[in-house]
Design an enzyme around this catalytic site. Sequence first.
Site, PDB file in Angstrom:
ATOM      1  N   GLU A   1      49.327  54.745  21.466  1.00  0.00           N
ATOM      2  CA  GLU A   1      47.982  55.282  21.276  1.00  0.00           C
ATOM      3  C   GLU A   1      47.382  54.862  19.934  1.00  0.00           C
ATOM      4  O   GLU A   1      46.216  54.478  19.861  1.00  0.00           O
ATOM      5  CB  GLU A   1      48.002  56.820  21.336  1.00  0.00           C
ATOM      6  CG  GLU A   1      48.501  57.390  22.628  1.00  0.00           C
ATOM      7  CD  GLU A   1      49.979  57.740  22.615  1.00  0.00           C
ATOM      8  OE1 GLU A   1      50.352  58.760  23.218  1.00  0.00           O
ATOM      9  OE2 GLU A   1      50.766  56.989  21.999  1.00  0.00           O
TER      10      GLU A   1
ATOM     11  N   CYS B   1      49.629  61.638  17.803  1.00  0.00           N
ATOM     12  CA  CYS B   1      48.644  60.882  18.584  1.00  0.00           C
ATOM     13  C   CYS B   1      47.515  61.776  19.071  1.00  0.00           C
ATOM     14  O   CYS B   1      46.351  61.367  19.070  1.00  0.00           O
ATOM     15  CB  CYS B   1      49.330  60.175  19.745  1.00  0.00           C
ATOM     16  SG  CYS B   1      50.469  58.880  19.186  1.00  0.00           S
TER      17      CYS B   1
ATOM     18  N   CYS C   1      51.904  62.755  21.809  1.00  0.00           N
ATOM     19  CA  CYS C   1      52.640  63.611  20.883  1.00  0.00           C
ATOM     20  C   CYS C   1      51.645  64.268  19.920  1.00  0.00           C
ATOM     21  O   CYS C   1      50.449  63.943  19.936  1.00  0.00           O
ATOM     22  CB  CYS C   1      53.662  62.774  20.113  1.00  0.00           C
ATOM     23  SG  CYS C   1      52.912  61.685  18.864  1.00  0.00           S
TER      24      CYS C   1
ATOM     25  N   HIS D   1      53.005  54.065  17.580  1.00  0.00           N
ATOM     26  CA  HIS D   1      52.915  54.549  18.957  1.00  0.00           C
ATOM     27  C   HIS D   1      51.810  53.783  19.675  1.00  0.00           C
ATOM     28  O   HIS D   1      50.844  53.311  19.055  1.00  0.00           O
ATOM     29  CB  HIS D   1      52.575  56.037  18.972  1.00  0.00           C
ATOM     30  CG  HIS D   1      53.702  56.923  18.563  1.00  0.00           C
ATOM     31  ND1 HIS D   1      53.785  58.223  18.977  1.00  0.00           N
ATOM     32  CD2 HIS D   1      54.786  56.706  17.771  1.00  0.00           C
ATOM     33  CE1 HIS D   1      54.862  58.785  18.456  1.00  0.00           C
ATOM     34  NE2 HIS D   1      55.494  57.879  17.717  1.00  0.00           N
TER      35      HIS D   1
END
Length: 146
Positions: free
Chosen positions: A48, A79, A76, A46
């Site tokens: 992040e 993260c 999410c 992801h």
Amino acid sequence: MQEALLEGRKALAKGEIPVGAVVVLDGEIIGRGHNLRETEHNATAHAEIIALREAGKKLGTWRLTGAVLYVTLEPCPMCAGALVQARLERVVYGADDPKSGAAGSLLNIPQFPGWNHFVKITGGVLAEEATALLQEFFRERRKKKP
């Protein structure tokens, strides 16, 4: 947030969900990332996580005390947990994620009672631009499906 949107556009160009992130400390970008889950065949790739990893390498520590993460989509649960673990000062995000957002929409992991560290949250920054980027991706994706 403009830099995070640029990262999101990089993800879009690669056929990834267009989420971008940057980590800023003392006015300097120390980490950048955009979604690479499909490219790397990695569920944890992801934006992040990639930006946090880069920032940690640059500083030589996983503790990003005082840093701010700017991301185009509300983090999410994975993260959001990483933000707490990295000891970030704040997360600033663009679009809300009512289905899996973990910074206030569905859950609030960065400020969960009992944690030893709380991350401040600012949502809705350049939300229209971030939402438009996501809508563009999903509109094109629907066109490609039979």
